[in-house]
Design an enzyme around this catalytic site. Structure first.
Site, PDB file in Angstrom:
ATOM      1  NE  ARG A   1      -3.013  -1.344  -0.758  1.00 16.87           N
ATOM      2  CZ  ARG A   1      -2.514  -2.655  -1.303  1.00 16.87           C
ATOM      3  NH1 ARG A   1      -2.406  -3.730  -0.360  1.00 16.87           N
ATOM      4  NH2 ARG A   1      -2.543  -2.837  -2.530  1.00 16.87           N
TER       5      ARG A   1
ATOM      6  CG  HIS B   1     -10.169   5.330   9.687  1.00 16.63           C
ATOM      7  ND1 HIS B   1     -10.810   5.075   8.841  1.00 16.63           N
ATOM      8  CD2 HIS B   1     -10.665   5.369  10.684  1.00 16.63           C
ATOM      9  CE1 HIS B   1     -12.021   4.965   8.865  1.00 16.63           C
ATOM     10  NE2 HIS B   1     -11.970   5.199  10.299  1.00 16.63           N
TER      11      HIS B   1
ATOM     12  CB  CYS C   1       7.306   1.329  19.173  1.00 13.40           C
ATOM     13  SG  CYS C   1       8.283   0.012  20.107  1.00 13.40           S
TER      14      CYS C   1
ATOM     15  N   GLY D   1     -16.818  11.493  -1.201  1.00 17.48           N
ATOM     16  CA  GLY D   1     -16.323  10.377  -1.595  1.00 17.48           C
ATOM     17  C   GLY D   1     -16.531   9.033  -0.408  1.00 17.48           C
TER      18      GLY D   1
ATOM     19  CB  SER E   1     -19.338   3.944   1.145  1.00 18.08           C
ATOM     20  OG  SER E   1     -18.986   3.238   2.184  1.00 18.08           O
TER      21      SER E   1
END
Length: 237
Positions: A61, A115, A123, A182, A184
């Site tokens: 990613r 998020h 750590c 954008g 949902s």
């Protein structure tokens, strides 16, 4: 658009704003969670049982994100923020569900990543949080405590609490304009932000490729590619 003047804005963005930059969405048809098992890659339990696979997934990613560029929707929001601050119109909070850095690279100054952020690591051993832009593995040592094996991506996994909720709810309670872009409307608590804003008397706007799960709660709707509808809406504001 409501004819009243707005002062305090809260904008929520989801994966749809970055899709046109080449970053895949997670929950849409053909999205990332249709191709990968989130239970094996995006939970604390998965990280404990198979950290190598989790690191491989997020390293991919991270590499994909490095090749993406901010688009006109990102830049339009950055320009709106700059105008709002320059003219001292009121408060402006940009909250994103995205873990990419395209808002920042598009010019946004203050972004709350509820998020987490893929270009940061933390750590589990000492709690140190730091910027980390390259591949991460179980052999990577923490720059603070020097222990290896405890570093994880600074992202919110399933079963973990989103970040900055106190700040977000305080802003929602004081805003007079809430905009969802954008997203949902399927993931809570973010899907409930429109209800919080409406309870505070805010005008609510949905900008998305298509109607979401909570579209009926919005006062205003604009559907189409983010690179088209976001600059058009921002220009009217």
């Amino acid at each position: 658009m409501s004819g009243r003047p707005f002062r305090n804005i809260v904008i929520l963005t989801g994966a749809g704003i970055s899709a046109e930059s080449g970053l895949g969405t997670f929950r849409d048809k053909g999205g990332i969670w249709e191709k990968f098992d989130w239970q094996k890659l995006a939970t604390p339990e998965a990280f404990r049982s198979d950290p190598h696979s989790v690191h491989d997934f997020y390293n991919a990613r991270r590499a994909n994100m490095a090749g993406a560029q901010p688009n006109d929707a990102h830049r339009a929001l950055a320009a709106l923020e700059l105008l709002w601050q320059a003219e001292d119109r009121g408060s402006f909070l940009l909250v994103t569900q995205n873990i990419d850095d395209l808002h920042e690279r598009g010019g946004s100054r203050e972004v709350l990543h509820m998020h987490g952020e893929l270009l940061k690591s933390r750590c589990n051993s000492c709690g140190h949080l730091f910027e980390h832009t390259h591949a991460l593995g179980v052999e990577t040592a923490c720059p603070s405590c020097a222990r290896a094996g405890g570093l994880r991506p600074h992202v919110v996994w399933f079963g973990e609490m989103p970040l900055g909720l106190d700040t977000i709810y305080e802003a929602l309670g004081a805003c007079d304009l809430f905009v969802a872009i954008g997203t949902s409307g399927t993931v809570y608590p973010a899907a409930g932000f429109v209800s919080e804003a409406k309870a505070a008397g805010a005008w609510t706007v949905e900008l998305s490729l298509e109607p979401g799960e909570v579209s009926a709660l919005f006062d205003e709707h604009h559907y189409g590619p983010a690179t088209k509808i976001v600059p058009e809406w921002a220009g009217r504001i």
